[in-house]
Design a protein around this motif. Structure first.
Motif, PDB file in Angstrom:
ATOM      1  N   LYS A  47       0.820  -1.203   0.000  1.00 14.55           N
ATOM      2  CA  LYS A  47       0.000   0.000   0.000  1.00 14.55           C
ATOM      3  C   LYS A  47       0.857   1.257   0.000  1.00 14.55           C
ATOM      4  CE  LYS A  47      -4.021   2.054   2.286  1.00 14.55           C
ATOM      5  NZ  LYS A  47      -5.030   1.888   3.384  1.00 14.55           N
ATOM      6  N   ALA A  48       1.913   1.263   0.826  1.00 14.86           N
ATOM      7  CA  ALA A  48       2.803   2.429   0.890  1.00 14.86           C
ATOM      8  C   ALA A  48       3.493   2.665  -0.443  1.00 14.86           C
ATOM      9  CB  ALA A  48       3.839   2.237   1.998  1.00 14.86           C
ATOM     10  N   GLU A  49       3.901   1.569  -1.114  1.00 18.87           N
ATOM     11  CA  GLU A  49       4.573   1.699  -2.407  1.00 18.87           C
ATOM     12  C   GLU A  49       3.627   2.202  -3.488  1.00 18.87           C
ATOM     13  OE1 GLU A  49       7.950  -1.839  -1.990  1.00 18.87           O
ATOM     14  OE2 GLU A  49       5.920  -2.308  -2.688  1.00 18.87           O
ATOM     15  N   GLN A  50       2.354   1.844  -3.381  1.00 17.53           N
ATOM     16  CA  GLN A  50       1.374   2.298  -4.367  1.00 17.53           C
ATOM     17  C   GLN A  50       1.256   3.827  -4.360  1.00 17.53           C
ATOM     18  OE1 GLN A  50      -1.687  -0.928  -3.132  1.00 17.53           O
ATOM     19  NE2 GLN A  50      -2.337  -0.299  -5.159  1.00 17.53           N
ATOM     20  N   TYR A  51       1.370   4.426  -3.187  1.00 12.51           N
ATOM     21  CA  TYR A  51       1.299   5.884  -3.105  1.00 12.51           C
ATOM     22  C   TYR A  51       2.525   6.540  -3.737  1.00 12.51           C
ATOM     23  CZ  TYR A  51      -2.695   5.662   0.099  1.00 12.51           C
ATOM     24  OH  TYR A  51      -3.934   5.447   0.646  1.00 12.51           O
TER      25      TYR A  51
ATOM     26  N   VAL B 171      -0.541  -1.971 -11.861  1.00 12.09           N
ATOM     27  CA  VAL B 171      -0.286  -2.257 -10.449  1.00 12.09           C
ATOM     28  C   VAL B 171      -1.325  -3.188  -9.834  1.00 12.09           C
ATOM     29  CG1 VAL B 171      -0.047  -1.232  -8.154  1.00 12.09           C
ATOM     30  CG2 VAL B 171       0.875  -0.038 -10.160  1.00 12.09           C
ATOM     31  N   LEU B 172      -0.823  -4.151  -9.075  1.00 17.41           N
ATOM     32  CA  LEU B 172      -1.638  -5.032  -8.253  1.00 17.41           C
ATOM     33  C   LEU B 172      -1.090  -4.921  -6.831  1.00 17.41           C
ATOM     34  CD1 LEU B 172      -3.940  -7.071  -9.038  1.00 17.41           C
ATOM     35  CD2 LEU B 172      -2.234  -8.869  -8.824  1.00 17.41           C
ATOM     36  N   SER B 173      -1.968  -4.822  -5.838  1.00 22.76           N
ATOM     37  CA  SER B 173      -1.482  -4.732  -4.459  1.00 22.76           C
ATOM     38  C   SER B 173      -0.993  -6.096  -3.984  1.00 22.76           C
ATOM     39  CB  SER B 173      -2.581  -4.223  -3.529  1.00 22.76           C
ATOM     40  OG  SER B 173      -3.505  -5.249  -3.230  1.00 22.76           O
ATOM     41  N   ASP B 174      -0.111  -6.089  -3.007  1.00 21.74           N
ATOM     42  CA  ASP B 174       0.416  -7.351  -2.488  1.00 21.74           C
ATOM     43  C   ASP B 174      -0.691  -8.193  -1.838  1.00 21.74           C
ATOM     44  OD1 ASP B 174       0.139  -5.482  -0.430  1.00 21.74           O
ATOM     45  OD2 ASP B 174       1.859  -6.244   0.702  1.00 21.74           O
ATOM     46  N   VAL B 175      -1.638  -7.534  -1.188  1.00 20.51           N
ATOM     47  CA  VAL B 175      -2.744  -8.255  -0.549  1.00 20.51           C
ATOM     48  C   VAL B 175      -3.623  -8.920  -1.604  1.00 20.51           C
ATOM     49  CG1 VAL B 175      -4.800  -8.003   0.885  1.00 20.51           C
ATOM     50  CG2 VAL B 175      -2.724  -6.715   1.445  1.00 20.51           C
TER      51      VAL B 175
ATOM     52  N   TRP C 227      10.735  -5.477 -12.924  1.00 16.39           N
ATOM     53  CA  TRP C 227      10.696  -4.593 -11.757  1.00 16.39           C
ATOM     54  C   TRP C 227      11.251  -5.293 -10.519  1.00 16.39           C
ATOM     55  CZ3 TRP C 227       9.469   0.332 -12.764  1.00 16.39           C
ATOM     56  CH2 TRP C 227       8.754   0.599 -13.937  1.00 16.39           C
ATOM     57  N   LYS C 228      11.830  -4.519  -9.636  1.00 20.50           N
ATOM     58  CA  LYS C 228      12.421  -5.068  -8.420  1.00 20.50           C
ATOM     59  C   LYS C 228      11.379  -5.789  -7.566  1.00 20.50           C
ATOM     60  CE  LYS C 228      15.122  -3.700  -4.335  1.00 20.50           C
ATOM     61  NZ  LYS C 228      15.731  -2.546  -3.623  1.00 20.50           N
ATOM     62  N   ASP C 229      10.144  -5.268  -7.555  1.00 19.63           N
ATOM     63  CA  ASP C 229       9.108  -5.890  -6.722  1.00 19.63           C
ATOM     64  C   ASP C 229       8.719  -7.274  -7.227  1.00 19.63           C
ATOM     65  OD1 ASP C 229       6.556  -5.192  -8.563  1.00 19.63           O
ATOM     66  OD2 ASP C 229       7.787  -3.400  -8.368  1.00 19.63           O
ATOM     67  N   THR C 230       9.056  -7.609  -8.466  1.00 24.14           N
ATOM     68  CA  THR C 230       8.834  -8.978  -8.935  1.00 24.14           C
ATOM     69  C   THR C 230       9.634  -9.943  -8.067  1.00 24.14           C
ATOM     70  OG1 THR C 230       8.469  -8.232 -11.210  1.00 24.14           O
ATOM     71  CG2 THR C 230       9.045 -10.557 -10.901  1.00 24.14           C
ATOM     72  N   TYR C 231      10.829  -9.503  -7.648  1.00 28.94           N
ATOM     73  CA  TYR C 231      11.677 -10.329  -6.791  1.00 28.94           C
ATOM     74  C   TYR C 231      11.331 -10.169  -5.316  1.00 28.94           C
ATOM     75  CZ  TYR C 231      15.837 -11.988  -4.316  1.00 28.94           C
ATOM     76  OH  TYR C 231      16.687 -12.623  -3.448  1.00 28.94           O
ATOM     77  N   THR C 232      11.176  -8.932  -4.847  1.00 35.65           N
ATOM     78  CA  THR C 232      10.991  -8.683  -3.409  1.00 35.65           C
ATOM     79  C   THR C 232       9.596  -9.041  -2.914  1.00 35.65           C
ATOM     80  OG1 THR C 232      10.388  -6.375  -3.828  1.00 35.65           O
ATOM     81  CG2 THR C 232      12.715  -6.846  -3.399  1.00 35.65           C
ATOM     82  N   THR C 233       8.580  -8.919  -3.761  1.00 36.29           N
ATOM     83  CA  THR C 233       7.199  -9.137  -3.312  1.00 36.29           C
ATOM     84  C   THR C 233       6.546 -10.339  -3.983  1.00 36.29           C
ATOM     85  OG1 THR C 233       6.995  -6.734  -3.009  1.00 36.29           O
ATOM     86  CG2 THR C 233       4.962  -8.019  -2.952  1.00 36.29           C
ATOM     87  N   ALA C 234       6.575 -10.401  -5.312  1.00 34.93           N
ATOM     88  CA  ALA C 234       5.875 -11.485  -6.017  1.00 34.93           C
ATOM     89  C   ALA C 234       6.585 -12.834  -5.866  1.00 34.93           C
ATOM     90  CB  ALA C 234       5.744 -11.134  -7.496  1.00 34.93           C
ATOM     91  N   TYR C 235       7.882 -12.838  -6.018  1.00 36.71           N
ATOM     92  CA  TYR C 235       8.659 -14.089  -5.993  1.00 36.71           C
ATOM     93  C   TYR C 235       8.502 -14.867  -4.687  1.00 36.71           C
ATOM     94  CZ  TYR C 235      12.946 -17.000  -6.041  1.00 36.71           C
ATOM     95  OH  TYR C 235      13.847 -18.031  -5.967  1.00 36.71           O
TER      96      TYR C 235
ATOM     97  N   ASP D 160      10.542   2.405  -7.693  1.00 32.35           N
ATOM     98  CA  ASP D 160      10.516   2.162  -9.136  1.00 32.35           C
ATOM     99  C   ASP D 160      11.846   1.638  -9.665  1.00 32.35           C
ATOM    100  OD1 ASP D 160       7.827   2.844  -9.472  1.00 32.35           O
ATOM    101  OD2 ASP D 160       8.283   4.969  -9.732  1.00 32.35           O
ATOM    102  N   SER D 161      12.575   0.949  -8.811  1.00 34.65           N
ATOM    103  CA  SER D 161      13.832   0.329  -9.224  1.00 34.65           C
ATOM    104  C   SER D 161      13.565  -0.971  -9.968  1.00 34.65           C
ATOM    105  CB  SER D 161      14.718   0.043  -8.012  1.00 34.65           C
ATOM    106  OG  SER D 161      15.139   1.233  -7.403  1.00 34.65           O
ATOM    107  N   MET D 162      14.557  -1.379 -10.741  1.00 42.33           N
ATOM    108  CA  MET D 162      14.457  -2.605 -11.517  1.00 42.33           C
ATOM    109  C   MET D 162      15.245  -3.730 -10.841  1.00 42.33           C
ATOM    110  SD  MET D 162      12.622  -1.035 -13.688  1.00 42.33           S
ATOM    111  CE  MET D 162      12.241  -2.312 -14.905  1.00 42.33           C
ATOM    112  N   LEU D 163      15.097  -4.927 -11.368  1.00 39.74           N
ATOM    113  CA  LEU D 163      15.824  -6.081 -10.850  1.00 39.74           C
ATOM    114  C   LEU D 163      17.332  -5.918 -11.016  1.00 39.74           C
ATOM    115  CD1 LEU D 163      13.623  -8.907 -12.408  1.00 39.74           C
ATOM    116  CD2 LEU D 163      13.859  -8.469  -9.953  1.00 39.74           C
ATOM    117  N   THR D 164      18.079  -6.609 -10.174  1.00 41.13           N
ATOM    118  CA  THR D 164      19.523  -6.728 -10.374  1.00 41.13           C
ATOM    119  C   THR D 164      19.786  -8.076 -11.044  1.00 41.13           C
ATOM    120  OG1 THR D 164      19.934  -7.848  -8.259  1.00 41.13           O
ATOM    121  CG2 THR D 164      19.900  -5.426  -8.240  1.00 41.13           C
ATOM    122  N   TRP D 165      20.974  -8.224 -11.595  1.00 46.16           N
ATOM    123  CA  TRP D 165      21.300  -9.500 -12.233  1.00 46.16           C
ATOM    124  C   TRP D 165      21.352 -10.635 -11.223  1.00 46.16           C
ATOM    125  CZ3 TRP D 165      20.293 -10.521 -16.892  1.00 46.16           C
ATOM    126  CH2 TRP D 165      20.430  -9.566 -17.900  1.00 46.16           C
ATOM    127  N   ASP D 166      21.820 -10.350 -10.015  1.00 46.42           N
ATOM    128  CA  ASP D 166      21.846 -11.392  -8.971  1.00 46.42           C
ATOM    129  C   ASP D 166      20.433 -11.900  -8.688  1.00 46.42           C
ATOM    130  OD1 ASP D 166      24.582 -11.299  -8.697  1.00 46.42           O
ATOM    131  OD2 ASP D 166      24.561  -9.973  -6.943  1.00 46.42           O
TER     132      ASP D 166
END
Length: 344
Positions: A50-54, A63-67, A111-119, A216-222
């Motif tokens: 929610k905080a990131e959506q703002y 955008v889809l919320s984590d919940v 997007w970075k959140d693909t790794y930090t939130t979705a993955y 709004d950061s992107m993924l890293t190669w790691d």
């Protein structure tokens, strides 16, 4: 008023068709009686708290919320058999339950959140997925040109300046009443070179055009490599995310070849799937994708992919908060199923 009426009618239709069993009956008839062998390919971009959506500068339609995402996965786990890209390529799987429709999960851009939130959620539910990467954006911050444009639009003085420039370009004042999404759509449908020329006039100086916000950061190669080793297929999404049908053959060939080459060098495995940026393609681009060595390509043309159809124009249904939630803002199976049935 008209927008509210449309929303009301959509929610009413969703509830009626879902809870009456009409959509389920249609799907049963389609799959079990007519023996239509299909897979529902779902496309996502951002999964944010929610905080990131703002704070994000991505458009709402991405955008889809984590919940909501967790509720979506819970529902898909009950109602669908989640398959890998191999199912799409082979056209069959021995493990798939015949009583459940098949579903493939995909994520675009990198997007970075693909790794930090979705993955982490995908791992928790044991679900495979495909992530399509625009390789030139990896390790980047601030997103794409759309995010930069929205960031400037949020500032009144910048917004006024942008409208003034657009009015001059159009030779009339139609852009004064246009909203941001109209401008984004207009800028999409041109070559990257022409768009960059216009953006130089519309956006602040380079040093101020990128947000310092990590959201709004992107993924890293790691991160990409870790996901690739743990059940996530990595596909290509070009290098710089141009809409390929507006580009020359030279640019199309380079974008396809270099993105595939970079990913294969970094991951040490073949890259088999491609997703057209913005879902934009034509027959010329399709031929280039096949010639570049990809085994499949995904569009954003809504609908279910039927096995036996062209693997280089696979249909895909894009999901966001607005087409999977009900009037209370919570995940709604009824709204989701209406979306999957093709009601827009």
């Amino acid at each position: 008023m008209l927008t509210r009426l449309r929303r009301f009618l959509r929610f009413a239709a969703a509830d009626l068709l879902h809870y009456s069993g009409a959509l389920g009956l249609w799907r049963f008839f389609h799959q079990r009686v007519l023996h239509k062998r299909e897979v529902c390919v779902l496309g996502l971009h951002r999964v944010l708290t929610k905080a990131e959506q703002y704070r994000t500068n991505s458009l709402d339609g991405m955008v889809l919320s984590d919940v909501t995402f967790v509720s979506l996965l819970e529902y898909l786990q009950r109602r669908f058999h989640i398959v890998t890209i191999d199912t799409l390529l082979r056209g069959e799987t021995r493990e798939a339950s015949k009583s459940k429709p098949w579903c493939l999960l995909t994520f675009d851009d990198g997007w970075k959140d693909t790794y930090t939130t979705a993955y982490p959620c995908l791992k928790r539910f044991g679900m495979p997925a495909v992530v399509f990467l625009a390789t030139g954006s990896i390790e980047g911050r601030g997103g794409f040109w759309v995010e930069q444009l929205k960031r400037s639009w949020r500032t009144p003085s910048s917004r006024t300046q942008m409208k003034s420039v657009l009015s001059q370009l159009a030779g009339q004042n139609k852009w004064w009443s246009a909203d941001l999404e109209d401008i984004v759509e207009w800028l999409k449908h041109m070559s990257a070179e022409k768009r960059h020329s216009l953006l130089r006039r519309l956006l602040p100086s380079e040093e101020n055009s990128h947000s310092s916000d990590e959201v709004d950061s992107m993924l890293t190669w790691d991160q990409v490599i870790e996901m690739s080793r743990n059940g996530v297929e990595i596909g290509a999404h070009t290098v710089s995310h141009p809409l390929l049908s507006y580009e020359s053959d030279t640019t199309v060939e380079r974008e396809l070849r270099m993105s595939k080459q970079t990913l294969e060098e970094k991951l040490g495995k073949k890259v088999r799937a491609f997703a057209y940026p913005n879902g934009d393609w034509d027959e010329r681009v399709r031929r280039w994708v096949k010639q570049a060595g990809y085994q499949s390509a995904l569009t954003t043309r809504p609908g279910w992919h039927r096995f036996g159809q062209d693997r280089y124009t696979i249909r895909r249904i894009l999901l966001h908060e607005g087409n999977v939630t009900g009037p209370d803002g919570q995940f709604s199976p009824a709204t989701l199923n209406l979306t999957l049935a093709g009601w827009h």
